[in-house]
Motif scaffolding. Structure first.
Motif, PDB file in Angstrom:
ATOM      1  N   VAL A   1       0.849  -1.207   0.000  1.00  0.00           N
ATOM      2  CA  VAL A   1       0.000   0.000   0.000  1.00  0.00           C
ATOM      3  C   VAL A   1       0.878   1.249   0.000  1.00  0.00           C
ATOM      4  CG1 VAL A   1      -1.896   1.202   1.148  1.00  0.00           C
ATOM      5  CG2 VAL A   1      -1.713  -1.287   1.352  1.00  0.00           C
ATOM      6  N   VAL A   2       1.923   1.241   0.844  1.00  0.00           N
ATOM      7  CA  VAL A   2       2.805   2.410   0.932  1.00  0.00           C
ATOM      8  C   VAL A   2       3.574   2.589  -0.379  1.00  0.00           C
ATOM      9  CG1 VAL A   2       4.786   3.412   2.153  1.00  0.00           C
ATOM     10  CG2 VAL A   2       3.072   2.083   3.416  1.00  0.00           C
ATOM     11  N   GLN A   3       4.139   1.494  -0.856  1.00  0.00           N
ATOM     12  CA  GLN A   3       5.068   1.611  -1.984  1.00  0.00           C
ATOM     13  C   GLN A   3       4.372   1.660  -3.342  1.00  0.00           C
ATOM     14  OE1 GLN A   3       8.384  -1.139  -1.612  1.00  0.00           O
ATOM     15  NE2 GLN A   3       8.899  -0.385   0.419  1.00  0.00           N
ATOM     16  N   GLN A   4       3.137   1.153  -3.412  1.00  0.00           N
ATOM     17  CA  GLN A   4       2.471   1.150  -4.715  1.00  0.00           C
ATOM     18  C   GLN A   4       1.103   1.824  -4.698  1.00  0.00           C
ATOM     19  OE1 GLN A   4       2.873  -3.049  -5.247  1.00  0.00           O
ATOM     20  NE2 GLN A   4       4.625  -2.806  -6.621  1.00  0.00           N
ATOM     21  N   GLY A   5       0.759   2.398  -3.559  1.00  0.00           N
ATOM     22  CA  GLY A   5      -0.566   3.008  -3.438  1.00  0.00           C
ATOM     23  C   GLY A   5      -0.570   4.468  -3.856  1.00  0.00           C
ATOM     24  N   ASP A   6      -1.730   5.081  -3.680  1.00  0.00           N
ATOM     25  CA  ASP A   6      -1.919   6.489  -4.044  1.00  0.00           C
ATOM     26  C   ASP A   6      -1.844   7.360  -2.801  1.00  0.00           C
ATOM     27  OD1 ASP A   6      -2.357   6.209  -6.800  1.00  0.00           O
ATOM     28  OD2 ASP A   6      -4.378   5.447  -6.404  1.00  0.00           O
TER      29      ASP A   6
END
Ligand code: GLA
Length: 742
Positions: free
Chosen positions: A624-629
């Motif tokens: 979530v942190v590395q590929q989220g918005d």
């Protein structure tokens, strides 16, 4: 790549039949359009950049009266008095250009449509291609310029911007980053005023983001807001000297802010040989009507998909040795740190500076750069021994290098004094770290081979090396290339970066999966010119968690969390004297690419356990942190006592919410922070990560609708409920939200 090349005559390019509109070229992404007017034999004009224009909009489109030349060239008419994008000197001494449209070409690639508008001078055989790459799945248009000299003799380029964009004057605000070493990425926001020219530039020569940054955002609807309002973002993708200019001018009845971006031409006049083409760096443009965070999400998505090296791969959690032991280590100490980070759940250990040197040992920072042989006094079993240790502990191993530099005290300099940048008549002028540092001349192909060899030799001998931290601790302070001819010395800054890019391209072609960090005395290399070759950058030498809230906030405007190395540092350390509690340091580091920069031996068992817990929880939220918005919610710069942001997974089924107190007063009243980016119709279960309180939060385990969370947020206590003895002013929270079925 499946390239479908369509060469189109101007008539064939027409979007719409008939009339003046037939001359228009519309370059579009899913939600944005750039509209140009390209009459054959006439001036190319830029009509519009913003929200996507539909076919119906295009039929009735009304340009702002007197819209501007798409690439203002010096020499005739109004452009003599106004700022320009290009200025040249022809072989006969003539300083003028008059560019007119010749033809328009489009090319469809797998992910984008490229439009090239070919301009030619009315008098001289001199050509300028304005190129636009519009992505099919992200709202970024990359703009760059190709300048070709077909005259009989060289032409001097005195100005050669990548692109130009006029923005209609209203209540337009500029957001950009400024700072200094150990204080990088500070956010600056100011209204654009007529009569004032804004110049954002860099002249370091080697690195370019310690002070100013090559990226900006324009908020078109007044004071910048994070989640509302129209925003244009621009990022110059270049690792060297740059200049961004905003000049407000009156174009007959209306004012415009003219935005120019490109390589800084100061001391860099470029002699363009006959038949040579000069290709400028790309200016990446984005538009969002979801505020500054919306523009950031566009940059982040594009960065992960198309720019950043390995942007689709999750990053490992690492321990870096620098702030833990500096130069003071041996194999046992490295082994102990590897054992400790493995025990805490980490996945990689990085040995920083101090491991090398033959005749001169790198035990301080004044020697041995360039002498890339292991110091066997410290490491008797060499890199092999360290790799064996890492294997034993079940983690990967990484190593620090600074391949573009040397020291006056080094075998490399003794052997190759001709490889350093040096003004020929005034003598050598070392500086930087230890006062003895020198920059190698990357315009020289022999030096390029050497620098490539630093990585290649390591990787050939030790293919298990997983990660390289590539540092660059010196500016060009000594203008002079011993390689370039006397009449081409003004090419030095440009050729240095061409050389660096060539080296990086060779490394990436051979080692695509190697993880590489761009470090440059901390955050000197956060730019989209360097990141295609690097997986991440070191955001700052300053790991003070409170100051990092500000620095990382600014950095997140243009760079995604996956690229922003963010480590839990020790307290106090080389730069930080205040003792910020570990919980707060963890909660800040966990909003970027998590790592540690601390000697685990000096931690208590309780602290190690907290780190272990954080690492295991980070593994859950990492995608979530590395590929989220990103959705930035409460700015630390607004001085409301706290800062908050969140990341939301693309499917909106998971989110991580961060909240850090930034000021500390007794009985403090802090604002409640409404969330953003969730699915209003989904239900989310809340779980606090890194909990230290004796009591769970009142929201723990409860389920809230996305609509409620986005309207109200959650009530968070301003301090932690822990033993009185352990009370601290530094409160912070990380909440994990997971969508659940009704
Ligand atoms: C620079 C880097 C640090 C560290 C030191 C080593 O300052 O930014 O992280 O690697 O060099 O000398």
């Amino acid at each position: 790549m499946n390239l479908k090349k369509l060469m189109t005559s101007l008539a064939g390019m027409c979007l719409l039949a008939g009339g003046l509109l037939a001359q228009n070229v519309c370059v579009s992404t899913p939600n944005t359009s750039l509209l140009l007017k390209a009459p054959k034999g006439g001036e190319l004009r830029i009509l519009y950049y913003g929200q996507k224009l539909t076919d119906a909009d295009l039929k009735t489109f009304e340009a702002d009266w007197g819209m501007d030349a798409a690439y203002p060239a010096y020499g005739q008419d109004w452009n003599c008095m106004k700022e320009t994008a290009i200025a040249v000197k022809h072989p006969d001494g003539n300083l003028t250009l008059q560019l007119v449209v010749d033809e328009v070409l489009t090319t469809d690639t797998d992910h984008a449509t490229e439009t090239c508008i070919r301009l030619k001078d009315k008098l001289y055989p001199f050509y300028v291609n304005l190129c636009y790459r519009a992505y099919n799945d992200v709202d970024i248009i990359e703009a760059w310029t190709e300048i070709t000299n077909c005259e009989k003799k060289p032409v001097v380029l005195n100005q050669f911007a990548s692109a130009y964009l006029p923005i209609r004057r209203g209540d337009v605000w500029l957001s950009h980053l400024y700072g200094s070493w150990a204080n990088e990425g500070q956010l600056v926001q100011e209204p654009l005023m007529p009569g004032a020219t804004v110049v954002i530039k860099d002249k370091d020569g080697v690195r370019n983001s310690h002070a100013a940054h090559a990226e900006v955002m324009f908020s078109l609807d007044g004071r910048p807001r994070e989640n509302e309002g129209r925003v244009i973002g621009a990022a110059l993708c270049y690792g060297g000297n740059y200049k961004l200019r905003v000049e407000t001018y009156d174009n007959d009845f209306h004012d415009f802010h003219g935005f120019f971006a490109g390589i800084n031409e100061e001391n860099s006049a470029y002699t363009l040989e006959k038949d040579e083409t000069f290709v400028t760096p790309v200016l990446a443009l984005t538009y969002s009507n979801e505020g500054l965070s919306g523009a950031s999400r566009n940059f982040h998505r594009w960065g992960r998909e198309y720019k950043l090296a390995n942007g689709d791969k999750l990053r490992k959690i690492l321990l870096n040795s620098w702030e833990a032991v500096y130069f003071d280590f041996n194999q046992e100490i490295m082994d102990q740190m590897m054992a400790d980070i493995a025990e805490m759940g980490g996945e990689l250990f990085v040995m920083d500076d101090g491991w090398f040197g033959g005749k001169y040992k790198r035990n301080t920072d004044n020697c041995a750069l360039g002498d890339w042989v292991v110091n066997t006094e410290k490491l008797p079993e060499g890199i092999e021994g360290l790799l064996a240790d890492a294997k034993k502990h079940g983690i990967k191993f990484g190593i620090w290098i600074e391949p573009e530099m040397t020291n006056t005290i080094s075998e490399l300099y003794e052997k190759h004094p001709d490889w350093v940048l040096e003004e020929p008549h005034r003598g050598i002028l070392p500086g930087g770290r230890g006062g003895t540092q020198l920059v190698l001349d990357l315009s020289n192909p022999e030096v390029q081979d050497f620098v490539f060899g630093v990585v290649d030799n390591l990787m050939t001998k030790y293919p298990e090396i997983d990660y390289i931290k590539w540092d660059a601790n010196m500016s060009i302070t000594n203008h002079g290339s011993q390689y370039l001819p006397a009449d081409r010395q003004s090419h030095l800054y440009i050729e240095y970066h061409r050389g660096l890019e060539k080296v990086c391209q060779r490394i990436r072609a051979k080692y695509p999966n190697l993880t590489m960090q761009a470090c440059a005395s901390g955050g000197g290399r956060a730019n989209w010119g360097i990141l295609p070759y690097f997986d991440e950058f070191w955001a700052s030498d300053n790991t003070d968690a409170l100051q990092r809230v500000y620095m990382q906030w600014g950095t997140s405007y243009f760079f995604p969390a996956i690229a922003m190395a963010s480590h839990i540092g020790g307290v106090p350390n080389q730069l930080t004297f205040r003792v910020i509690p570990l919980k707060y340091r963890i909660d800040v580091a966990m909003s970027g690419r998590l790592g540690l920069e601390i000697q685990p031996k000096n931690m208590t068992d309780e602290e190690k356990a907290l780190c272990k817990q954080a690492i295991s929880e980070y593994k859950i939220i990492r995608p979530v942190v590395q590929q989220g918005d990103i959705y930035r919610l409460l700015s630390p710069y607004d001085k409301l006592g706290a800062a908050s942001l969140m990341y939301v997974s693309p499917t909106k089924d998971k989110a991580v919410f961060y909240w850090w107190k930034t000021e500390h007063f007794m009985n403090q009243h802090l604002p409640r922070v409404p969330m953003a980016g969730l699915d209003a119709n989904k239900l989310y279960k809340v779980h606090e990560l890194n909990r230290i309180d004796n009591e769970p939060l009142s929201c723990e385990g409860k389920v809230y609708s996305g609509a409620y969370l986005m309207a109200n947020g959650l009530e968070l206590p301003y301090n932690h409920k822990v033993d009185y003895q352990k009370q601290s002013d530094y409160a912070s929270r990380v909440l994990y939200l997971e969508a659940v079925e009704d």
